[in-house]
Design an enzyme around this catalytic site. Structure first.
Site: not given
Ligand SMILES: NC(=O)c1ccc[n+]([C@@H]2O[C@H](COP(=O)([O-])OP(=O)(O)OC[C@H]3O[C@@H](n4cnc5c(N)ncnc54)[C@H](O)[C@@H]3O)[C@@H](O)[C@H]2O)c1
Length: 253
Positions: A38, A91, A157, A161, A192
């Protein structure tokens, strides 16, 4: 512990929160040796501590996926530590402020593409040689339902994706015969910490979204984690190049 991923060594990027943390915990529960990375060291280490407390095996290595050198160090250190790389859950990805294309900030477009798309490219590019040396492997990338359709006021975004989903299919074609499988999960809205906070602040909007989901609820990080583990396990041995919606049926409409 079950044996679905017993002693399999793997990496989760952005494992300090949300889907990444749930996935790290799920892989560890299935017996995997998990490297959490991370940009937030405290959160990443917290995931490690949670896994160790539950009896699993995990270590933390910092990595900003947008920096190729960081990704190389992450993979080299993983191989130094455990001697191999069997699976990876790429991720990391970011959301950017919602805006129409004419009102959007070009720097948001650059950030979305650099972290979500280029970060994914670096991760896959450097994981594959380590997996080939280990006799093959399985990769799962976190995409989004926004990578399966358009997303109004979220063009950057969505484009980032779609890039993830295109990478997934292309690399499946390139490396299948060498024993590497690669798929993506495409989460719909998932509870989340940030989404949980938003749903408490805007309960009517959250209720509206929920009412449009065929399975009648917003997703949990564990729903995404279970799909990621399954896709990396031998149970999915004949599946590659798939962009799997994990969205309660939302994209079936
Ligand atoms: N939560 C949703 O509804 C949702 C929906 C579709 C897709 N996603 C995707 O799921 C993935 C995780 O999202 P989430 O909602 O669990 O996020 P989150 O905000 O809970 O966690 C994101 C994590 O990513 C880390 N991070 C940010 N930039 C980074 C980088 N450059 N390198 C390494 N780590 C980095 C942050 O420190 C954090 O710990 C993402 O790719 C997001 O686009 C999430």
């Amino acid at each position: 512990m079950s044996e679905l991923m017993q002693d399999k060594v793997g990496i989760i990027t952005a494992g300090g929160s949300g889907i990444g943390r749930a996935s790290a915990q799920a892989f560890a529960r299935e017996g995997a040796k998990v490297i959490i990375s991370d940009i937030n060291d405290d959160m990443g280490q917290e995931t490690v501590n949670m896994i160790k407390k539950a009896g699993g095996e995990a270590s933390y290595i910092p990595c900003n996926v947008a920096t190729e050198e960081d990704v190389v160090v992450l993979i080299n250190k993983t191989v130094e530590l455990y001697g191999r790389l069997d699976w990876a859950h790429n991720n990391a990805g970011i959301g950017v402020p919602s805006a129409s294309i004419t009102e959007s900030d070009s720097s948001d477009w650059d950030r979305a593409l650099q972290i979500t798309a280029t970060g994914m490219y670096y991760s896959i590019k450097h994981e594959i040689p380590a997996m080939l040396k280990s006799g093959g492997g399985a990769i799962v990338n976190t995409s989004s339902t926004a990578g399966l359709s358009g997303a109004e006021n979220m063009a950057g975004y969505s484009a980032s994706k779609w890039a993830v989903n295109g990478l997934t299919k292309s690399i499946a074609l390139e490396y299948g015969k060498q024993g590497i499988r690669i798929n993506s999960i495409c989460p719909g809205m998932t509870l989340t910490p940030a989404v949980e906070k938003w749903s408490q602040e805007a309960p009517e909007q959250a209720e509206y979204i929920k009412s449009n989901i065929p399975l009648g609820r917003i997703g949990k990080p564990e729903d995404q984690a279970n799909a990621a583990v399954w896709l990396c396990s031998d149970k999915a041995a004949y599946i590659t190049g798939v962009n799997l919606p994990v969205d309660g049926g939302h994209t079936a409409k």
